[in-house]
Design a protein around this motif. Sequence first.
Motif, PDB file in Angstrom:
ATOM      1  N   SER A 181     -44.827 -38.185   7.462  1.00 45.51           N
ATOM      2  CA  SER A 181     -43.769 -37.871   8.128  1.00 45.51           C
ATOM      3  C   SER A 181     -43.336 -39.008   9.431  1.00 45.51           C
ATOM      4  O   SER A 181     -42.550 -38.804  10.060  1.00 45.51           O
ATOM      5  CB  SER A 181     -43.636 -36.569   8.930  1.00 45.51           C
TER       6      SER A 181
ATOM      7  N   HIS B 177     -43.430 -30.176   9.613  1.00 46.95           N
ATOM      8  CA  HIS B 177     -43.621 -31.507  10.286  1.00 46.95           C
ATOM      9  C   HIS B 177     -42.425 -32.456  10.417  1.00 46.95           C
ATOM     10  O   HIS B 177     -41.949 -33.040   9.207  1.00 46.95           O
ATOM     11  CB  HIS B 177     -44.865 -32.318  10.084  1.00 46.95           C
TER      12      HIS B 177
ATOM     13  N   SER C  95     -49.490 -35.326  10.240  1.00 50.25           N
ATOM     14  CA  SER C  95     -48.557 -35.510   8.817  1.00 50.25           C
ATOM     15  C   SER C  95     -48.269 -37.147   9.082  1.00 50.25           C
ATOM     16  O   SER C  95     -47.171 -37.230   9.250  1.00 50.25           O
ATOM     17  CB  SER C  95     -47.728 -34.704   8.820  1.00 50.25           C
TER      18      SER C  95
END
Length: 903
Positions: free
Chosen positions: A855, A759, A852
């Motif tokens: 991220s 990701h 995610s």
Amino acid sequence: MLHETPVIHSTPVFIKGGRLSYTMRNRRFGSRATTYFLISVLFISLIPTVQASIGISLSSSPTTQVINPGENGTYDITVTNTGDEDMTVQLSSAQGQDCTGWTSTIEQVTGQISGGGSETVTLTVTVPQNAESGADCETTVTGTGTAPLNAPETGDVVVTTTVGEGSGGTITGVDLTSANPDRTYNGNNPITWTVNVENTGQAQNETIQLSFESNSTCDSDLSATVDPDTVMVESGESEVVTVEVTVPEGTQSGNHCFYLKGVVTTPQTPEQASDFINLNLEVPEMKECSALLSDDYVNVDPDETKSYSITFANEGNTDWTIGFSVNSQKNWISVSGGSTALLPYDNGMGQTTFSFDVTPDDSLPAGSVIDFSISGLDGSQSKCSDLLQVELGQTKGGDVQLSSSRIDNIDPGETRSVLVTSINVGNGQETYSLGVTTHNGWNAVLASSSISLEGRHSSSGSTGDILLEITAPEDALATEELTFDVSLFSAEGVTYTSTPLTVSVAAKRSMTASMMATEQFGKTNEIARFPVTFTNTGNIQDSYTLTVCDEPPSSNPNECDSPKWPARFSDDSGSEITSVTLSAGSSTTIYADVTVQGDAEFIVENFQIRIRNVNDVNIQERFDIKVIVSNHIYRMGMALQTPGEIPDLQEVELPPEGQVEVWVIVTNIGSSAYLEEAIISVQGMDSETSVAIYYQNGTELTGTIQLENNQSELLRVVITVLEGVENGASGMVKVSASSGRNAGELSTVRISLSVRTNHEILFDVDGDVSRSIEYGEISIITVNVTNNGNVEETVRMLNSEPMRGWAIEITEEEVILEPGEMKSIDVIIKPPTNLEQSDEFEFTITAEPVSSPVSAQPIDLSVTANPPTGFFSGGSNFQAIGLSLLGFLILGAIISAFRGRRN
């Protein structure tokens, strides 16, 4: 010697002066006789003398009486001879010094009173007419007993006469008596007394009035009646009246006294004769109660505890200790805080409460109703009770058993079965669901996924059977011993129990083998290599022997003579091998190496290679190969279209189930002028990936490629991660090319593959991160979001909280990006509406992957808004102009209205 017999002559004995004198003719025996005599006298003196005696004792019944003034009181005087000789008794009576005007007479005992006997006479005490009520007078009766040869004995007894509240006289008199003035309440109403009303006066006909009065020593809060309350009685006669008292329920225990007075109303005399009697009623302690449960019908599950209470009300007339008791076929009730308590009377309002717990077991079927009689005890006697009915709830549970815990040596593709027995261990009907775990490729099927069973107390229907079928996959390995967990669940999905079923697979041996080319060309003394790929298609690890034979004659195909040219088997590194061991389902490529011996071009020699299963000689593969002498070079080259730092290596990272395309070029780099066949092969990560090869035009490659000398072909290699392969898998995929006439010489490119979800997003802004605008303008900032990972991403666009009237608007708050895709998004910044001075607004825009959040990528931005210059620059100036204009308009309207009125 002759002895003369002694002769004793008696002589009178005289005792004088304490000395014994006697005369004996023969003094030889005088001393002994004297001794005998003294002993006899001493013995006689020790014998007790029995003499008759007398004794006198006097007693009276009663010892005290209450007598009205002018009336007589009589006492029974008992005279007892406590001796053993008859005696004559003389009796006398006398009053105390304070008994002025009191007189008494005592009867005499006629005759004698024998020893131990007694006689009773009458003492009469006359109360003077003027005696004061309540005054006491003691009369002493003295008795003197005499008997011959006995000294006189005396004894006395004292009686006390108290002046009553009544009165009497010589003309009129009344006496109230009752044979049983003291009564005890036995719970039955009414209580009655019979009272004898006697005319003790001289008047022939008296009217006597009867009534109850209060008295400090005789009182009651109960009501008494007398019937009749007026009687007419002749002199010396009596009438009987009835006194009646009703005891209300709950009357406190104790003594109740009723003071009944009789007054002579006619004839009327100065002394007004009267009498009274105390009628006593003892109300004993009555320990009675009533019981009331907080709940009389309850539902309780087995092993569950619920609390209830029972209240006992005092229906008796005293405080008493009550005990808690339960009578039932089941011992499910326990009392809290002790099994006894004080039940107060509290004027008939007393109560006490016991708390108790009900904790059933499941020894009966669900829905059973059990009676519990809860009693209040006085000692061991039940005084009151209430009935508690407990409806038993349900326990749930189950067990499962298998007809066999193992299935051994199941063949691949075969179906075997066991019987699954479900057991209801609860106490009520229940519906269960069943499940069985399985393994990849295996099939486990229950004939039914649910079953309804009666409780364990049921005589039938508490167990049931379901068939479980296990089907092995065609590629089931004999090395496997698998466990299938058979589970029983409640209707709500709670797991009750699981039992394992172990399954082993029978060994099956088979193999397949293939060769890319059975003809190879080679120069003299060079080695012609024949690649042979074979697979253990059985389900158990096996070993295989490798043999190269001269071509056998058709008449004896099993003959294996040594080859005419040197030949052997080798592995990838060229080392000689004679056997190979393969696990089930695995493959390998080996090489049959033949050293070329002929000199002439195109000389041909035939051979046969054999691969045979060591454990089963019937399982084998044979290939007829041909070696042709040729001085040409037969070779293919394989290269990456876009090589990296390492020309034959490309590194690739894919997510689970991801896919990548790699472009390769295959070229005929041999020296032969003949049309050659390029053989394309793929090795590595067979269990994690699938590989397909396509021509540039999209047609899938299914065979060999025909290439002229120095001719090339561009190929697209598509590698796909198989379903179920998780992050962390890695390996090398080799794509090779070889000439059909020299298949053993490979040219290879390598693709290093890692399975990992990445990701990663890139987030940037077009232009400066700081902007400046004038009042009335807006700022539009373009940001770019790029998916730099290897999976599709949904990206949320977030902004910090606006302040001071600033506003933020994002044109797209969520975007979906494929790997490598970029998208531009506009962010619109609006300043406050009433801006009077420059203001810098700092804020943050964040791109956050939904899958995610860690991220996420933020960008800090700022916009400065400046107010306009000039007269209209300030909001307050503009407001002042507006108010002035409005004032002019109002003034004009007033003037116009004034002019119109004048006209």
